[in-house]
Design a protein around this motif. Sequence first.
Motif, PDB file in Angstrom:
ATOM      1  N   ARG A  19      42.513  49.141   9.830  1.00 15.61           N
ATOM      2  CA  ARG A  19      42.627  48.449   8.889  1.00 15.61           C
ATOM      3  C   ARG A  19      43.579  49.575   8.529  1.00 15.61           C
ATOM      4  O   ARG A  19      44.013  48.555   6.873  1.00 15.61           O
ATOM      5  N   ARG A  20      44.066  50.716   7.949  1.00 15.93           N
ATOM      6  CA  ARG A  20      44.527  51.582   6.950  1.00 15.93           C
ATOM      7  C   ARG A  20      46.147  50.921   6.862  1.00 15.93           C
ATOM      8  O   ARG A  20      47.341  50.913   8.223  1.00 15.93           O
ATOM      9  N   GLN A  21      46.255  50.553   5.640  1.00 18.53           N
ATOM     10  CA  GLN A  21      48.236  49.939   5.599  1.00 18.53           C
ATOM     11  C   GLN A  21      49.088  51.037   5.875  1.00 18.53           C
ATOM     12  O   GLN A  21      49.837  50.591   6.070  1.00 18.53           O
ATOM     13  N   LEU A 199      43.194  43.329   7.751  1.00 17.35           N
ATOM     14  CA  LEU A 199      44.165  44.308   8.362  1.00 17.35           C
ATOM     15  C   LEU A 199      45.914  43.513   7.832  1.00 17.35           C
ATOM     16  O   LEU A 199      46.684  44.536   8.167  1.00 17.35           O
ATOM     17  N   ARG A 205      51.976  43.069  12.141  1.00 17.79           N
ATOM     18  CA  ARG A 205      52.038  44.988  11.993  1.00 17.79           C
ATOM     19  C   ARG A 205      52.402  45.448  13.440  1.00 17.79           C
ATOM     20  O   ARG A 205      52.835  46.732  13.688  1.00 17.79           O
TER      21      ARG A 205
END
Length: 211
Positions: A19-21, A199, A205
Amino acid sequence: MQVHVVEHPLIAHKLTELRRQETPSNIFRQLTEELVMLLAYEATRNLELEDVEIQTPVTKTVGKRVMRPRPLVVPILRAGLGMLEGMVRMAPTAEVGFLGMARNEETLDIVTYAERLPADLTGRHVFVLDPMLATGGTLAESINFLYQRNARRVTCICLLGAPEGLARLEESHGDVDVDLYLASIDEKLTDKAYIYPGLGDAGDRLYGVAE
Ligand SMILES: O=P(O)(O)OC[C@H]1O[C@H](OP(=O)(O)OP(=O)(O)O)[C@H](O)[C@@H]1O
Ligand SMILES: O=c1cc[nH]c(=O)[nH]1
Ligand SMILES: [Mg+2]
């Protein structure tokens, strides 16, 4: 539809990193693959087995193998492709078919732009891979597509789901036996139909920005 949220410390940890950007694409792809392997362990628990006679170095014996016809794994392009390698490593006898679907981000309508699937899925256990279940439009459309090809047993593996998407899937597909495995059911959808906290855009991503 049976919904299974798979709770495991490794899943919780890896999902948080995903999830971390600031997590870069290469690590995002690696985490996706690892998460799928953990989810697949649960999602394949009810695969049917048949006896097979083998010779060990010591004796003949009867073991087990996954029943034929072989399971069919269907990643939904693009983002589902990131889940394919982990899945086929866990289910080595599976065959792979492809469905390309994209959500129009304005209307949220689903466009099916590619398909490479067997014409008849009678008796096949189909595993659909898509990391994100947001409005549920894409997964509903995929299950409908498989239903038209006579699939009646479908297991969906997602990373994240929104309550709105789950509700939409619950309403449809009475004739298909659907199991859904997820790492998390998040809070809600945003006003742009993104999963919250989510996310972000899974396809972007994994592979970079589309268009
Ligand atoms: O539940 P829904 O509201 O239908 O949204 C979920 C879909 O959105 C994403 O794909 P996207 O359309 O962004 O395509 P991509 O994988 O090519 O990025 C995701 O991978 C799902 O397929
Ligand atoms: O949050 C979301 C919703 C749809 N598709 C994505 O990739 N992410
Ligand atoms: Mg996308």
